[in-house]
Motif scaffolding. Structure first.
Motif, PDB file in Angstrom:
ATOM      1  N   ILE A 110     -23.029  38.770  10.782  1.00  0.00           N
ATOM      2  CA  ILE A 110     -24.806  39.044  10.629  1.00  0.00           C
ATOM      3  C   ILE A 110     -24.769  40.440  11.551  1.00  0.00           C
ATOM      4  N   ILE A 111     -25.392  41.383  10.833  1.00  0.00           N
ATOM      5  CA  ILE A 111     -25.472  42.804  11.554  1.00  0.00           C
ATOM      6  C   ILE A 111     -27.008  42.947  11.177  1.00  0.00           C
ATOM      7  N   GLY A 112     -27.760  43.086  12.248  1.00  0.00           N
ATOM      8  CA  GLY A 112     -29.095  43.413  12.107  1.00  0.00           C
ATOM      9  C   GLY A 112     -29.350  44.901  12.629  1.00  0.00           C
ATOM     10  N   ASP A 113     -30.415  45.210  12.226  1.00  0.00           N
ATOM     11  CA  ASP A 113     -31.126  46.713  13.062  1.00  0.00           C
ATOM     12  C   ASP A 113     -32.338  46.531  13.809  1.00  0.00           C
ATOM     13  N   ALA A 114     -32.350  45.497  14.524  1.00  0.00           N
ATOM     14  CA  ALA A 114     -33.707  45.177  15.214  1.00  0.00           C
ATOM     15  C   ALA A 114     -33.663  46.224  16.519  1.00  0.00           C
ATOM     16  N   GLU A 115     -35.101  46.469  16.412  1.00  0.00           N
ATOM     17  CA  GLU A 115     -35.420  47.498  17.468  1.00  0.00           C
ATOM     18  C   GLU A 115     -36.596  47.000  18.422  1.00  0.00           C
ATOM     19  N   GLU A 116     -37.301  46.018  17.771  1.00  0.00           N
ATOM     20  CA  GLU A 116     -38.574  45.564  18.589  1.00  0.00           C
ATOM     21  C   GLU A 116     -38.515  43.969  18.302  1.00  0.00           C
ATOM     22  N   GLY A 121     -36.082  39.189  13.423  1.00  0.00           N
ATOM     23  CA  GLY A 121     -35.715  37.656  13.211  1.00  0.00           C
ATOM     24  C   GLY A 121     -34.429  37.388  14.060  1.00  0.00           C
ATOM     25  N   ASN A 122     -34.042  36.114  13.896  1.00  0.00           N
ATOM     26  CA  ASN A 122     -32.951  35.700  14.622  1.00  0.00           C
ATOM     27  C   ASN A 122     -31.880  35.748  13.603  1.00  0.00           C
ATOM     28  N   THR A 140     -24.858  40.334  15.714  1.00  0.00           N
ATOM     29  CA  THR A 140     -25.394  41.626  16.472  1.00  0.00           C
ATOM     30  C   THR A 140     -26.571  42.157  16.050  1.00  0.00           C
ATOM     31  N   HIS A 141     -27.257  42.852  17.114  1.00  0.00           N
ATOM     32  CA  HIS A 141     -28.592  43.437  16.645  1.00  0.00           C
ATOM     33  C   HIS A 141     -29.832  42.754  15.965  1.00  0.00           C
ATOM     34  N   THR A 157     -19.248  27.081  18.514  1.00  0.00           N
ATOM     35  CA  THR A 157     -17.879  27.310  19.070  1.00  0.00           C
ATOM     36  C   THR A 157     -17.400  28.714  18.382  1.00  0.00           C
ATOM     37  N   ASN A 158     -16.707  29.329  19.097  1.00  0.00           N
ATOM     38  CA  ASN A 158     -15.857  30.603  18.667  1.00  0.00           C
ATOM     39  C   ASN A 158     -16.780  31.499  18.117  1.00  0.00           C
ATOM     40  N   ASN A 159     -18.015  31.689  18.558  1.00  0.00           N
ATOM     41  CA  ASN A 159     -18.823  32.760  18.177  1.00  0.00           C
ATOM     42  C   ASN A 159     -19.010  33.873  18.825  1.00  0.00           C
ATOM     43  N   ARG A 160     -19.160  35.126  18.338  1.00  0.00           N
ATOM     44  CA  ARG A 160     -19.435  36.491  19.325  1.00  0.00           C
ATOM     45  C   ARG A 160     -20.936  36.670  18.924  1.00  0.00           C
ATOM     46  N   SER A 161     -21.731  36.824  20.236  1.00  0.00           N
ATOM     47  CA  SER A 161     -23.195  37.339  19.906  1.00  0.00           C
ATOM     48  C   SER A 161     -23.151  38.428  21.018  1.00  0.00           C
ATOM     49  N   SER A 162     -23.499  39.602  20.423  1.00  0.00           N
ATOM     50  CA  SER A 162     -23.562  40.623  21.204  1.00  0.00           C
ATOM     51  C   SER A 162     -24.771  41.575  20.953  1.00  0.00           C
ATOM     52  N   GLU A 163     -25.284  42.474  21.800  1.00  0.00           N
ATOM     53  CA  GLU A 163     -26.150  43.489  21.710  1.00  0.00           C
ATOM     54  C   GLU A 163     -27.262  43.047  20.978  1.00  0.00           C
TER      55      GLU A 163
END
Length: 376
Positions: A110-116, A121-122, A140-141, A157-163
């Motif tokens: 899941i790759i967002g482009d959130a700025e504000e 959304g989540n 991410t994002h 479990t085993n997720n990566r949630s970053s930036e």
């Protein structure tokens, strides 16, 4: 044309579709990642039936709205579903579970482009959804990587949630959940666990969550929970705790944080044992004269005591709260004096004769050597 329990194969290509409704049990499976393009018009896939699998799609261009939470995939009042192997880009919300249960969200990117925060959304959102498994996703994002509200008995479990803009993982009013072996890195703040109980937090990594209001983990009104085997490394605050009681902290590593643990008040009957506190600017910040929290058998890199009987345990207790952390709490600008001789002197005087810090807040059996934890 599909009948119940059919498999619908989607060939490679680009399909401009929006408001796809799956209201019968079936498998929707992409071959070689076909693109489903919502053209920013709204929600793309909505599932209202039980026993549905969505697998192997590339979904882009979810609509954005200030009144409707459009998602790439929404599951409503369904169970026994499987959402897996999706790639989601240019999204508002990613995967949204609403009053769903007994399902699995597995191996999605899941790759967002959130700025504000206000117009984003989540990544994965659960609302009144129970017994959900969220495993091996990369997020991410977005605003919050994973968000749970009124969702019990879930495993993450085993997720990566970053930036992400706000939190890597965010709990609200959700009980008896487990999250383990996840990585939360470079988020606005790592994880917030709020107004929940019975949460098990095992062997996660909270790293590089820096900022004026950032932390590896925030605990607010959390009771009867367990935090074990986690790594908190290079965060402004490792764990920020407020109004949380009967929580056990064991076998965690706090490495190179500004504050390893910051107590904000109303925290009672918590137990800290066999943790490593390594090279943090402050190991502990505490803002009350009263203490019934217990510290025993932890390793503190700044401990300077001795071990004459060679049993591996320091012969004198260790006081983890320094007077200077008390000063910085009240006058943050004083942090500029952190490495000065003046600070060493006032910390020494407080250790000899505690006046501002609780005299019973001490580790009575500090370890002499760093504790080696067996990570699975």
């Amino acid at each position: 044309m599909a009948r119940e329990y059919d498999t619908v194969l989607v060939r490679k290509g680009t399909y401009k579709e929006v408001n796809i409704l799956i209201d019968k049990p079936l498998v929707l499976k992409g071959e070689n990642y076909p693109v489903i393009d919502g053209e920013l018009k709204g929600e793309i896939i909505t599932i209202t039936a039980d026993n549905v699998t969505v697998d192997g799609l590339f979904i882009i261009n979810v609509g954005t709205s200030y009144t409707v939470d459009y998602a790439a995939v929404r599951v409503i009042k369904s169970e026994n579903f499987l959402i897996q192997n999706l790639v989601l880009e240019k999204l508002f919300f990613g995967i949204y579970l609403e009053k769903a249960r007994n399902g699995r969200v597995y191996h999605n990117n899941i790759i967002g482009d959130a700025e504000e925060e206000y117009n984003s959304g989540n990544g994965i959102q659960l609302w009144y959804s129970n017994n959900i498994e969220i495993d091996q996703n990369i997020i991410t994002h977005v605003r919050d990587g994973i968000y749970l509200e009124f969702s019990d008995d879930c495993t993450i479990t085993n997720n990566r949630s970053s930036e992400n803009l706000r939190y890597g993982l965010h709990f609200m009013f959700s009980n008896n959940d487990l999250y383990s072996h996840n990585t939360f890195e470079d988020n606005g703040a790592g994880v917030a666990v709020m107004f929940s109980k019975g949460i098990k937090m095992y062997e996660n990594t909270f790293k590089n969550n820096w900022g004026a209001a950032a932390y590896g983990m925030l605990l607010k009104e959390i009771n009867d929970s367990e935090i074990k085997g986690n790594t908190f490394q290079q965060n402004t605050v490792g764990i920020n705790i407020e109004g949380s009681n009967r929580v056990t902290y064991s076998s965690n590593d706090f490495i190179g944080n500004g504050w390893a643990i910051k107590f904000r008040g109303a925290c009672y009957t918590n137990n800290f044992k066999e943790n490593n506190f390594l090279y943090n600017s402050f190991d502990l910040s505490y803002n009350s004269k009263l203490n019934d929290n217990k510290f025993e058998g932890n390793f503190w890199s700044s401990y300077t005591g001795y071990d004459l009987d060679k049993d591996g345990v320091g012969d004198i207790p260790y006081r983890p709260v320094k007077l200077f952390s008390y000063v910085v709490n009240r006058t943050p600008e004083a942090i500029i004096l952190l490495r000065s001789l003046f600070v060493d002197i006032i910390d020494f005087s407080e250790k000899v004769s505690p006046v501002f810090t609780p005299d019973n807040l001490l580790d009575i059996r500090p370890r002499m050597k760093q504790i080696v934890h067996d990570r699975n």
